[in-house]
Design an enzyme around this catalytic site. Structure first.
Site, mmCIF file in Angstrom:
data_model
loop_
_atom_site.group_PDB
_atom_site.id
_atom_site.type_symbol
_atom_site.label_atom_id
_atom_site.label_comp_id
_atom_site.label_asym_id
_atom_site.label_seq_id
_atom_site.Cartn_x
_atom_site.Cartn_y
_atom_site.Cartn_z
ATOM 1 N N ASP A 153 0.834 -1.205 0.000
ATOM 2 C CA ASP A 153 0.000 0.000 0.000
ATOM 3 C C ASP A 153 0.872 1.260 0.000
ATOM 4 O OD1 ASP A 153 -2.437 1.254 -0.187
ATOM 5 O OD2 ASP A 153 -2.862 1.203 1.969
ATOM 6 N N LYS A 155 1.921 4.687 -1.070
ATOM 7 C CA LYS A 155 1.266 5.863 -1.675
ATOM 8 C C LYS A 155 1.600 7.064 -0.793
ATOM 9 C CE LYS A 155 -3.122 4.780 0.589
ATOM 10 N NZ LYS A 155 -4.555 4.608 0.456
ATOM 11 N N ASN A 158 0.621 7.329 2.850
ATOM 12 C CA ASN A 158 1.250 6.458 3.844
ATOM 13 C C ASN A 158 2.738 6.768 4.032
ATOM 14 O OD1 ASN A 158 -1.107 5.152 4.443
ATOM 15 N ND2 ASN A 158 -0.825 3.549 2.908
ATOM 16 N N ASP A 171 1.836 2.697 7.870
ATOM 17 C CA ASP A 171 0.654 1.915 7.516
ATOM 18 C C ASP A 171 0.993 0.549 6.900
ATOM 19 O OD1 ASP A 171 -1.821 0.995 7.042
ATOM 20 O OD2 ASP A 171 -2.532 2.694 5.860
ATOM 21 N N THR A 190 -4.522 0.333 -3.297
ATOM 22 C CA THR A 190 -5.308 1.512 -3.680
ATOM 23 C C THR A 190 -5.321 1.592 -5.210
ATOM 24 O OG1 THR A 190 -4.528 2.552 -1.655
ATOM 25 C CG2 THR A 190 -5.488 4.020 -3.301
HETATM 26 P P1 ADP Z 1 -4.991 3.289 8.116
HETATM 27 O O1 ADP Z 1 -4.287 1.976 8.165
HETATM 28 O O2 ADP Z 1 -6.344 3.185 8.745
HETATM 29 O O3 ADP Z 1 -4.952 3.933 6.751
HETATM 30 P P2 ADP Z 1 -2.760 4.921 8.934
HETATM 31 O O4 ADP Z 1 -1.734 4.211 9.758
HETATM 32 O O5 ADP Z 1 -2.397 5.123 7.490
HETATM 33 O O6 ADP Z 1 -4.163 4.245 9.102
HETATM 34 O O7 ADP Z 1 -3.057 6.355 9.602
HETATM 35 C C1 ADP Z 1 -4.073 7.210 9.081
HETATM 36 C C2 ADP Z 1 -3.535 8.623 8.969
HETATM 37 O O8 ADP Z 1 -3.149 9.116 10.270
HETATM 38 C C3 ADP Z 1 -2.278 8.762 8.139
HETATM 39 O O9 ADP Z 1 -2.564 8.806 6.758
HETATM 40 C C4 ADP Z 1 -1.677 10.057 8.677
HETATM 41 O O10 ADP Z 1 -2.341 11.188 8.167
HETATM 42 C C5 ADP Z 1 -2.002 9.964 10.173
HETATM 43 N N1 ADP Z 1 -0.866 9.341 10.905
HETATM 44 C C6 ADP Z 1 -0.664 8.022 11.103
HETATM 45 N N2 ADP Z 1 0.449 7.793 11.812
HETATM 46 C C7 ADP Z 1 0.981 9.008 12.094
HETATM 47 C C8 ADP Z 1 2.178 9.464 12.780
HETATM 48 N N3 ADP Z 1 2.998 8.592 13.341
HETATM 49 N N4 ADP Z 1 2.407 10.780 12.851
HETATM 50 C C9 ADP Z 1 1.548 11.679 12.276
HETATM 51 N N5 ADP Z 1 0.423 11.326 11.614
HETATM 52 C C10 ADP Z 1 0.134 10.011 11.505
HETATM 53 MG MG MG Z 2 -3.227 4.680 5.538
#
Ligand code: ADP
Ligand code: MG
Length: 395
Positions: A153, A155, A158, A171, A190
């Protein structure tokens, strides 16, 4: 009742949650995923800031199958994160807590957020900045692949950035540890970033399946998007977009690619190679001249002869600029009215304004896309806002 469910019922609702709240003070929401919310949080003892991904696993919101699926995939995500968290370009999992209704994953806080938002702010990136980001990303992918992990994934959403604009890959929800010679068949990822073999495999039962190469295809889509501002494969009818991906049909169109180097285009063409066996590996991509030339610039001191050549080129360039400036036609109101998009400076201004005004619509759904914002037509902008007609819904 299954043994799993019994075990979960025995677990007090608040056990893991209490521990988390005792140690951390959760603050505002900084991101959202499909079944998670990410908040900034403060470690009570040290005052240090982190990000906590809170995954809800309540029966009110999810069916029993979905609950099982979310728990299983989170456990897999955590296992992989524990494996790879020590790489400088991969997000570090600091802590984790689990109760019967919530799972808390504590990460390093990436203050500048997603690369996607940074790109939306900047519209396009320079080759220098793209090189820096892609080198870190490919090093992370190389590390994953040498550990037999495929991310699936990749992109800009992430890829997260810290204060100094260093990136970290995050992610790992779709990631997978591959057994030797194992091939995957699951259709996940995606749409705009899916490799042709993932699509082909989901349509043809006799297809041998796909492997780590899918991450390199996604890297190709990312470099293209960073440099052009819009993705290589996009059509408002999703079926046609998938066809373009399977045929590997993309263009270095004018004007956005006019000023880009041939090494950047070559790297993209070798990553967006339909045949996975011929596609660059992460290691090969890192050795591509797109990255090498820059390293040479930084590492070796400039020799006397080179200094002379640079001075000569600079003098020549000054003369050329002067001649062109003298010959240049003034920008008249007629010229501006007739073809504003044809004037480079105005074009950048239009793109930047379109992103400032419409940028937030881009992310609302899969069918809305940055590409539409570059088409410079009212219809395209309406599509970016989600104003689809009946025909677009045909698959
Ligand atoms: P999902 O698996 O549900 O897509 P993610 O791990 O990608 O969840 O987290 C969703 C969003 O949260 C990310 O796209 C980012 O905007 C924010 N995010 C996640 N981890 C962090 C981090 N360590 N620091 C800042 N923002 C974060
Ligand atoms: Mg994500």
């Amino acid at each position: 009742m299954t043994r799993d469910a019994e075990a979960r019922d025995e677990l007090p609702d608040w056990a893991g949650a209490k521990e988390f709240y005792q140690k951390y003070d959760p603050k505002e929401i900084i991101g959202r995923g499909v079944s998670s919310t990410v908040r900034r949080c403060i470690h009570r003892e040290t005052g240090r800031q982190f990000a906590v991904k809170i995954i809800e696993v309540t029966p009110e919101r999810l069916s029993p199958e979905q609950l099982k699926e979310v728990r299983l995939s989170t456990a897999k995500e955590m296992e992989i994160l524990h494996h790879v968290s020590n790489h400088p370009s991969i997000i570090s999992l600091i802590d984790s807590y689990e109760s019967s209704t919530f799972i808390f994953l504590v990460f390093d806080l990436m203050k500048r957020g997603e690369l996607f938002d940074y790109l939306t702010e900047k519209v396009t990136l320079s080759e220098k900045e793209t090189r820096c980001i892609m080198r870190s990303l490919l090093e992370a992918v190389y590390y994953l692949h040498t550990n037999n992990i495929v991310h699936r994934d990749l992109k800009p959403e992430n890829i997260l950035m810290d204060d100094c604009l260093n990136i970290k890959l995050s992610d790992f929800g779709f990631s997978c540890i591959l057994k030797p010679n194992e091939k995957l068949r699951e259709l996940c990822g995606t749409p705009g970033y899916l490799a042709p073999e993932i699509l082909k495999c989901s349509m043809d039962e006799t297809h041998p399946g796909y492997g780590k190469e899918v991450d390199l295809w996604a890297c190709g889509v990312i470099v293209f998007t960073l440099l052009a501002g819009s993705p290589p494969f996009w059509h408002r009818r999703q079926m046609l977009m998938l066809r373009m991906i399977m045929d590997g049909r993309f263009q270095f169109g004018s004007p956005e690619w006019d000023d880009r180097s041939s090494t950047a285009k070559d790297l993209i063409s070798r990553l967006l190679e339909v045949c996975p066996e011929k596609r660059l590996t992460a290691e090969q991509a890192l050795q591509h001249s797109f990255f090498q030339s820059h390293q040479r610039d930084q590492d070796t001191p400039v020799k006397r002869s080179q200094r002379f050549r640079i001075a000569a080129w600079a003098a020549l360039a000054c003369v050329r600029i002067l001649v062109r400036w003298r010959r240049a036609r003034p920008i008249t109101s007629q010229l501006l009215m007739r073809d504003p998009y044809g004037i480079k400076g105005v074009r950048r201004l239009i793109d930047a304004c379109a992103f400032r005004i419409y940028g937030h619509w881009v992310k609302k759904g899969e069918r809305q896309n940055r590409a539409a914002l570059f088409q410079n037509q009212p219809k395209a902008l309406l599509l970016a806002m989600g104003d689809d007609d009946e025909r677009d819904l045909e698959m």
